[in-house]
Design a protein around this motif. Structure first.
Motif, short mmCIF file in Angstrom:
data_model
loop_
_atom_site.label_atom_id
_atom_site.label_comp_id
_atom_site.label_asym_id
_atom_site.label_seq_id
_atom_site.Cartn_x
_atom_site.Cartn_y
_atom_site.Cartn_z
N ASP A 267 -12.33 14.17 5.83
CA ASP A 267 -12.47 15.26 6.78
C ASP A 267 -11.46 16.34 6.44
O ASP A 267 -10.90 16.37 5.35
N GLY A 268 -11.21 17.22 7.41
CA GLY A 268 -10.26 18.30 7.23
C GLY A 268 -10.85 19.64 7.60
O GLY A 268 -11.12 20.48 6.75
N LEU B 216 -3.50 5.39 -0.98
CA LEU B 216 -2.21 5.21 -0.30
C LEU B 216 -2.11 3.82 0.31
O LEU B 216 -3.13 3.18 0.61
N ASP B 217 -0.90 3.35 0.50
CA ASP B 217 -0.71 2.05 1.16
C ASP B 217 -1.09 2.11 2.63
O ASP B 217 -1.54 1.12 3.20
N ASP B 218 -0.93 3.29 3.23
CA ASP B 218 -1.27 3.45 4.64
C ASP B 218 -2.01 4.77 4.84
O ASP B 218 -1.45 5.74 5.37
N PRO B 219 -3.28 4.84 4.43
CA PRO B 219 -4.01 6.10 4.57
C PRO B 219 -4.24 6.51 6.03
O PRO B 219 -4.39 7.70 6.32
N ASP C 18 -1.32 12.23 10.46
CA ASP C 18 -0.49 13.42 10.21
C ASP C 18 -1.37 14.67 10.08
O ASP C 18 -1.01 15.74 10.59
N VAL C 19 -2.52 14.52 9.41
CA VAL C 19 -3.49 15.63 9.33
C VAL C 19 -3.90 16.05 10.74
O VAL C 19 -4.00 17.24 11.07
N ASP C 20 -4.13 15.06 11.59
CA ASP C 20 -4.53 15.32 12.97
C ASP C 20 -3.48 16.17 13.69
O ASP C 20 -3.81 17.14 14.38
N ARG C 21 -2.21 15.84 13.51
CA ARG C 21 -1.14 16.59 14.17
C ARG C 21 -1.04 18.02 13.64
O ARG C 21 -0.86 18.97 14.41
N THR C 22 -1.17 18.19 12.33
CA THR C 22 -1.09 19.52 11.72
C THR C 22 -2.24 20.40 12.19
O THR C 22 -2.04 21.57 12.56
#
Length: 369
Positions: free
Chosen positions: A225-226, A169-172, A178-182
């Motif tokens: 991560d995840g 991605l251009d901005d990973p 966004d993963v953090d917020r979800t």
């Protein structure tokens, strides 16, 4: 890995995962096989005004050590190792293996003794981390060895690593924020619950989580991560579990692991393969027979086993439990030199209940978060 992926990974690790600051001592551990990534990280750490320290080893050194070292050598901890942990602000470990099976036949007793000898270092590390004085991250640089272990070509494995970390991605960094917020929504939900019950084939396990904090793992300590995780109440675990995926620890493979708990203690165990090694690890110390972690794998970009726990414990649709050391920041008090993540695939009929309510089925949350 191509130059874009290396640059993106470097920026994520330094600015998002470790938040490296000017003047900080920064320890970087890897093998020479990760040279392209090491050089980029070293350069960018210098440009950020930090003090990077490269610790680059030879891939087969571990095999030589466990073959020829005597007991005194196996348990020897260099005095400067303690000073590093006392003074450094950030640690990065980059896995870059030549042969993922290099320690498959290493002496398990020597490995156990080496683990035990590291207790003081681990306790200092964990205490400073809990105080917010130390940050760390583990990642991987694709090599032929890790690709072969995952049963992929090197190019295919590189593509897999890039995809798992969204490095194309251009901005990973924005993606991982966004993963953090979800995942934070999942954390907040689970922190309202008192008990988790895991139901699967040959598995019925209850875990007391009342009052424990859940941690949002979104790329800070591991990359990619995840997951979300906690440390369950140490004496509040009862039932049994049969792990349906192969488990890997210290270069060893153990499959068909069955654990039975009573009052938080493992009272019965066996494995279809590698039971002798399992026994050695569980006998490492008193805390090795208790759980230190309960976690949900939430990275649905990782779909299958690679035989590397960095990826496998994050597989979307799995849960994992770790025998041994707990997480003080989650409220965990179990101490051990062991922390072995064991993974259970829940995607085919697995169910999880929270306080008696079905919240998770076939590998996904089914409640509104």
């Amino acid at each position: 890995m191509d130059s874009k992926a290396i640059r993106n990974l470097t920026n994520i690790l330094l600015d998002y995962s470790l938040e490296l600051k000017e003047g900080e001592i920064f320890i970087i551990n890897s093998t020479y096989l990760a040279e392209p990534l090491l050089l980029e990280i070293y350069k960018e750490a210098l440009l950020r005004g930090a003090h990077p320290v490269l610790k680059v080893t030879i891939p087969d050194a571990g095999y030589v050590f466990f073959k020829y070292a005597n007991e005194k050598q196996v348990t020897f901890i260099p005095p400067w190792a303690k000073e590093e942990v006392k003074n450094a602000s950030a640690f990065l470990n980059i896995m870059a293996v030549k042969n993922a099976k290099a320690l498959r036949n290493a002496d398990p007793e020597k490995m156990k003794l080496s683990n035990i000898a590291s207790r003081e270092i681990l306790e200092i590390f964990q205490e400073r981390e809990t105080k917010g004085e130390l940050r760390w991250c583990v990642t991987l640089y694709p090599t032929d060895g890790s690709a072969q272990e995952a049963e992929m070509s090197l190019q295919e494995f590189e593509d897999f690593v890039v995809s798992a970390g969204h490095l194309d991605l251009d901005d990973p960094v924005a993606y991982w924020k966004d993963v953090d917020r979800t995942q934070e929504k999942i954390v907040k939900y689970l922190e309202t619950k008192k008990e988790i019950r895991i139901i699967a084939d040959n598995t019925d396990l209850r875990l007391d989580i009342q009052g424990r904090k859940w941690i949002n793992a979104s790329g800070k300590r591991n990359f990619p991560d995840g997951e979300v995780f906690t440390s369950p109440i140490e004496n509040g675990i009862n039932g049994w579990i049969k792990f349906n995926l192969p488990q890997y620890y210290m270069g060893k493979e153990v499959s068909g692991v069955y654990l039975e708990f009573k009052g938080g203690l493992i009272v019965k165990y066996h494995a279809d393969k590698g039971v002798d090694f399992l026994e050695k690890i569980l006998e490492s110390d008193e805390g090795a027979k208790r759980l230190g972690e309960l976690a949900f794998g939430l990275n649905y970009g990782i779909k299958h086993v690679t035989k590397n726990v960095l990826f496998d414990e994050k597989i979307g649709g799995t849960v994992h439990l770790a025998v041994g050391r707990g997480f003080p920041e989650a409220g965990g008090i179990n101490k051990s030199v062991v922390h072995w993540d064991m993974i259970l695939d829940m995607r085919d009929g697995g169910e999880i209940y929270a306080d008696g309510e079905l919240i998770y089925k076939d590998g996904r949350f089914i409640v509104e978060l």
